[in-house]
Structure formats: C-alpha cells, structure tokens
Write a protein that holds these residues in place. Sequence first.
Motif, mmCIF file in Angstrom:
data_model
loop_
_atom_site.group_PDB
_atom_site.id
_atom_site.type_symbol
_atom_site.label_atom_id
_atom_site.label_comp_id
_atom_site.label_asym_id
_atom_site.label_seq_id
_atom_site.Cartn_x
_atom_site.Cartn_y
_atom_site.Cartn_z
ATOM 1 N N ASN A 153 38.168 42.160 37.098
ATOM 2 C CA ASN A 153 37.759 41.730 35.969
ATOM 3 C C ASN A 153 38.316 42.865 35.016
ATOM 4 O O ASN A 153 38.532 43.973 35.156
ATOM 5 N N PRO A 154 38.099 42.480 33.603
ATOM 6 C CA PRO A 154 38.674 43.412 32.692
ATOM 7 C C PRO A 154 37.788 44.711 32.622
ATOM 8 O O PRO A 154 38.512 45.888 32.239
ATOM 9 N N LEU A 155 36.584 44.721 32.824
ATOM 10 C CA LEU A 155 35.321 45.831 32.692
ATOM 11 C C LEU A 155 36.077 46.843 33.747
ATOM 12 O O LEU A 155 36.162 47.976 33.754
ATOM 13 N N ALA A 156 36.050 46.247 35.069
ATOM 14 C CA ALA A 156 36.386 47.122 36.356
ATOM 15 C C ALA A 156 37.964 47.732 36.251
ATOM 16 O O ALA A 156 38.011 48.791 36.509
ATOM 17 N N ARG A 157 38.861 46.958 35.535
ATOM 18 C CA ARG A 157 40.090 47.382 35.548
ATOM 19 C C ARG A 157 40.224 48.676 34.393
ATOM 20 O O ARG A 157 40.966 49.624 34.656
ATOM 21 N N ASN A 158 39.489 48.483 33.339
ATOM 22 C CA ASN A 158 39.433 49.688 32.374
ATOM 23 C C ASN A 158 38.775 50.759 32.969
ATOM 24 O O ASN A 158 39.266 51.990 32.469
ATOM 25 N N GLU A 159 37.565 50.776 33.682
ATOM 26 C CA GLU A 159 37.039 51.700 34.226
ATOM 27 C C GLU A 159 37.846 52.436 35.170
ATOM 28 O O GLU A 159 37.903 53.726 35.152
ATOM 29 N N HIS A 160 38.566 51.665 35.969
ATOM 30 C CA HIS A 160 39.709 52.451 36.924
ATOM 31 C C HIS A 160 40.571 53.087 36.196
ATOM 32 O O HIS A 160 41.129 54.068 36.713
ATOM 33 N N LEU A 161 41.290 52.325 35.270
ATOM 34 C CA LEU A 161 42.214 53.129 34.352
ATOM 35 C C LEU A 161 41.835 54.462 33.745
ATOM 36 O O LEU A 161 42.601 55.351 33.874
ATOM 37 N N LEU A 162 40.592 54.585 33.404
ATOM 38 C CA LEU A 162 39.919 55.687 32.653
ATOM 39 C C LEU A 162 39.814 56.814 33.834
ATOM 40 O O LEU A 162 40.252 57.976 33.628
ATOM 41 N N LEU A 163 39.359 56.426 35.030
ATOM 42 C CA LEU A 163 39.171 57.487 36.196
ATOM 43 C C LEU A 163 40.397 57.717 36.637
ATOM 44 O O LEU A 163 40.544 59.286 37.217
ATOM 45 N N THR A 164 41.258 56.983 36.719
ATOM 46 C CA THR A 164 42.573 57.158 37.412
ATOM 47 C C THR A 164 43.257 58.134 36.442
ATOM 48 O O THR A 164 43.900 59.339 36.951
ATOM 49 N N GLY A 181 43.141 55.953 25.234
ATOM 50 C CA GLY A 181 43.218 55.274 24.046
ATOM 51 C C GLY A 181 42.971 53.887 24.199
ATOM 52 O O GLY A 181 42.522 52.977 23.532
ATOM 53 N N GLY A 182 43.876 53.282 25.205
ATOM 54 C CA GLY A 182 43.796 51.742 25.362
ATOM 55 C C GLY A 182 42.393 51.406 25.868
ATOM 56 O O GLY A 182 41.894 50.408 25.424
ATOM 57 N N GLU A 189 36.230 46.848 21.333
ATOM 58 C CA GLU A 189 36.231 45.569 20.998
ATOM 59 C C GLU A 189 35.133 44.615 21.806
ATOM 60 O O GLU A 189 34.801 43.588 21.261
ATOM 61 N N ASN A 190 34.579 45.149 22.940
ATOM 62 C CA ASN A 190 33.535 44.601 23.826
ATOM 63 C C ASN A 190 32.217 45.163 23.670
ATOM 64 O O ASN A 190 31.417 44.389 24.885
ATOM 65 N N GLU A 191 32.139 45.916 22.977
ATOM 66 C CA GLU A 191 30.950 46.629 22.796
ATOM 67 C C GLU A 191 30.322 47.483 23.985
ATOM 68 O O GLU A 191 29.004 47.316 24.246
ATOM 69 N N GLN A 192 31.275 47.930 24.693
ATOM 70 C CA GLN A 192 30.617 48.799 25.937
ATOM 71 C C GLN A 192 30.395 50.218 25.533
ATOM 72 O O GLN A 192 31.335 51.026 25.664
ATOM 73 N N SER A 193 29.365 50.500 25.239
ATOM 74 C CA SER A 193 28.812 51.825 24.785
ATOM 75 C C SER A 193 29.078 52.861 25.780
ATOM 76 O O SER A 193 29.432 53.978 25.530
ATOM 77 N N ASP A 194 28.582 52.573 26.920
ATOM 78 C CA ASP A 194 28.836 53.539 28.135
ATOM 79 C C ASP A 194 30.185 53.947 28.366
ATOM 80 O O ASP A 194 30.700 55.126 28.632
ATOM 81 N N MET A 195 30.943 52.837 28.131
ATOM 82 C CA MET A 195 32.608 53.215 28.375
ATOM 83 C C MET A 195 33.222 54.076 27.198
ATOM 84 O O MET A 195 33.991 54.805 27.552
ATOM 85 N N CYS A 199 34.820 57.658 27.628
ATOM 86 C CA CYS A 199 36.433 57.855 26.971
ATOM 87 C C CYS A 199 36.145 59.289 26.191
ATOM 88 O O CYS A 199 37.219 60.070 26.152
ATOM 89 N N TYR A 200 35.416 59.152 25.360
ATOM 90 C CA TYR A 200 35.063 60.460 24.451
ATOM 91 C C TYR A 200 35.118 61.576 25.223
ATOM 92 O O TYR A 200 35.649 62.639 24.808
#
Length: 584
Positions: A153-164, A181-182, A189-195, A199-200
């Motif tokens: 799902n998009p959330l798991a995909r973006n988490e994985h991209l960040l950790l990679t 940045g992506g 856009e999806n209001e994911q505060s923890d993510m 990222c920061y």
Amino acid sequence: MNILKQYCFRLIILLFANAGICQSSFLSLSSDETLAKEDSLNIKIRSLLDNFYYDSAIVPLLNLIELHLEEEDGNKAHAGRYQLAKIYYILGSYSKAIDNLEYCQIYYKQNQINLDYVKTCHFLCWINYKIENKEMSQYFLGQTELEKPTTNNPLARNEHLLLTALLKDAQTFDDKISTIGGVLKFSKENEQSDMQVMCYEVLGDLYNNSNNSNQACLSYLKCLKLCEELRYLNQVAQLNFKIHNCLGAQEKYKEANDFLLQYISAKDTLLRLNQNEILIKSEKNFINKTLREEKIELAQDKRLIELKAKRSSFTQIGLLFTVGGILLAVFLIVRFYQQRLSASEIILKQNEQINKQKFKELENSIMLNNLESMIKGQEEERERIAKDLHDSLGGLLSTIKLRYDNLTHQYSNAQVTSDIVKVHDLIDEACAEVRNISHDLKPGALEELGLTDAIQDMLNRFEKDDQHIIFQVYGFDNPQEIDSTTMIYIYRIVQELVNNASKHSKAREILVQLSLISDQLEIIVEDDGIGFDEKNARKGMGIDNIKSRVNYLKGEISTRTEIDKGTSVYIVIPLQSQEKPPKN
C-alpha cells in the motif's frame, strides 16, 4: 506426531465427559460486560492520547491488552501492543518498545498478516537506527523486502523508500535527498505526521553527516516544531541536542546554549515520567499476571480432579483402567514413531551436513577460480604494459639519448651550460625509471636468476640512503622446485609488503626473511617504523592483493603492529614438490 497426540487427548476428554467428570470449573465475564469494559477502556485511552497524556495512557492500555488476551483475541491484543510500543518510543523507553514490537512481529509473521508485519519491521528498523544499531536496522529492512512492501500500500511503500534512502549506501546523496523529498510530499498530502517527523529528522541527519550544519539545523527545527505540537517528549529532547550541536558548529554559541537548556529540561521531564511508581508497578503486574493466572488454573484443575476421583465409582475405576490401557498403547505407538522419526532426523541431518560440505567446497572452488583468473589477468596486463614500456617508450627514450649525444658531440665546441647537463641527466633518469617500472611489472629476473636473486634485485631498487633493507634467506641450499606461477605470486607478495613499508612506515631498517622449511615457505617482513592501528587502518588495494594471493596459495597471514613500534607480517605458504617431466 502432534496430530496423534491431539487425537489421544481429545479421546481422553471424551471419555471423561461421558462419565460426567468434565464440567466447567470457573466463571467469566459475560459478553456484554466484556464489550462494555472494552469500550470504556478504548474511550479513556483515546481521550488521553488526543490530549497527549502518553504516560497516563499506558496503564489503561495494559488493562485493555489483558482483556483481549483473556478473550483470546490475538489481533486486538497485538494491535494494543503496537500502540503501547509507540508510546514507549515517544517516552524514550526504546527497550520496552522493541520488546512489544518483537511480540507483534512474531505474531503477524506466524499468522501471515503481511501489512502489519511490514509496518512492525519498519518500526523496529527505525528504533534500531535511533539507538545506532545499524546492523539490526538493515536486518529488519531486509525482512520487509521479502514481503515486497513497495506493492502492499502507499504508506508502506513510502516508509520503505525512506528507510532505504537512510540505510542503503548504494544511492548517491542527491538521490537520497530526492527520494526523501518525494516521501515528504506524500506525507503532507495524506496528513501523516509521524512520517513527516521521520523525513525531517532523516534529512537533518544526512545534511549533518555531509557537514552542512546550516541545512541540517533548518531540517531539525522543522522536525522540532512538529514534535512539540505532538508532544513527542523524547524526540523533542534529542532534536534540541542536535540543534545545539549544529549551532555550535556554526559558532552560534548563545543560541546553542538556549537549545541545550531546553534539552536538559525535556530530559528531566522524561526522567520524572519514567520513574512513576504506579506505572512501573502496573507494568510488572502485566508481565507477571499471565503466569499467576496459569498457576491458579493449574491448581483449580488439580483440586477438581482430586474431588472427582473421590466420587468415582467402580465403573469409573474400570474406565480409568481402560483409559490407562489406551494411553499405554498410544505411548507405545508414539514411542515407536519417535524412534523412526529420530532415525529419519539423524539421516536427514547427515545428508544436510554432506550437502553443506559439498556446497562449501563448491564455493571455495569457485572463489579460488575467480582469484586465479583475477591474478592471472593482473599478471598478463602487467606483462603487456611492461612490454609496451620497454619496446615503445624505452626505445624512444634510447633514440632520444643517442641523438642528443650525437648533437653534443657535433657541437662539442659550444659552451656546455648547466641546463644542457640537466637535460642529459633527466634523459638518463627517464630511461632508468622506465627500465625499473618495466622490471617491476614483469620481473624477468625470476626466470633468469631464480626467486631469491630476483627478490634481492628488487630490494636493491627499493633501498634508499636513509633506509636500509636486510635480506635473509634460509633453507635454499638444496631448494625444491617451485613452479613459475607460485614464484610470481611470492615475488608480488614480498614486493607489495616492502613497498608498503618503504612508502608508509618511515622505517630506517626493513628486514625481509625467506625460510624454506620442509614443504612450506615462511615469509617475514618487519620494519622499525611508525606502525599503525589495525582497527582504524584503511584497507587499500595493496593489502587486498596480498591477502588474495596468500589465499590462492592456501597460505596463512598474520600481522602484528603497534603505534611507534613498527610492523611485522608473517606468512606461511605450503609448497608441493613438483617432479620435472622426463626428457625424451
């Protein structure tokens, strides 16, 4: 075998039930009361979390997990454990967070709940990064890759991209910044505060590691603002300390001290929260309650069996004898199958060991073949370069020298200046340098003089005015024949060791010793130079080449060195005597 045991157990229960022995022995909450209690706890927990009272939410959350465990609702119980782990993470109790997440990881893996398993592994990966355990972080990241998180799902995909981007060294710095940045754009856009917080903080760490303290400070400040809004106390403390370091690097000491004071204040708050006696007591009760309940149930069952045994009749006694006979038969059958299974397991283990041994031998063979190809390729390339240097550049320099000598002879009456003499010396020096490089690349002395004399010739070229090289040879009076390939490898090993000692050790004296003892060759290279720290020393291609050649020759290498106490390298290479082919 497990199925057979379950069948026997059910048979015994059925027999006891027919005799009127099996009855329910304890009362539980009704379904309506359980649901009411669950709703009450959920409302309380949600209210506390919405108002950022994280420490106060721990006790009702523990009670809710206990309730789900009593109801044998594993999904809800482990969802509660995941929430509890997040609270512990916010409060800085990383070890407690990891303990709860490991429970979740095992449960989700066993029940094939893939998405929750990926989320749990991502969380474990992030916490281990925070405690600077990079090895475990990469392990959990690797576990998620087996589940293909980029397609879940998009959330798991973006988490994985960040950790990679955070952990994989294959990406360039610009690629990592672009990837993060992506992910940051997706989280906003999806209001994911923890993510966004992750990222920061990752951006800040990357900029800080690249010595860009200004950009790192800006990223940390954005992260700090979010964490203060969410009341993430431990991250607020950590970010204040990171900003303090960044400002210190920019020599903004006054502002840095302000953030240091905020860091100390946040740490004091966390310390008070973690020393809450009620919280500590509730956690201990939660850990021990399950064990106590199991002991109580065992004691109740024991008393019930004793009571039923006293009321039993002769029929029941006969039935027990029947059950005993069945149990004995089952025991014998199980014992028989256990013996068969044990024999099968022994055979299986032996086969596995044989297969592992074969696989290891195959790996070693492939590795040796690769080493041989690599080393042969190096020698062939060196031979080609040496030939080109000797035939082309060497010949060209010789021609230049001859023509120069002719010109100076023709114009012998001309005034000889220092520049003309210098040009003549430079031509001689260039010819000698080309000749030395050619000899180093292709030691023709090996074929003409043999191993020891070729090494002596090579050492003579290394010797300097302020550096003395001692060469000692033992056991070569009646040497066994060493094949040409092995001689080249030994020559290269000694050449690389002496080159390292001559260039880097600042030694006044270098000892090179070759000892031919029975069917093995011992090589010792020692110097009285500055030595080095083996743990922090950078490994270059020279050291790798030495080890590759020693491994190819099935030898062993050991190094002993200390700062300002010189370096000693000891190598043992086994030799196989080779018979000369008969002459026709």
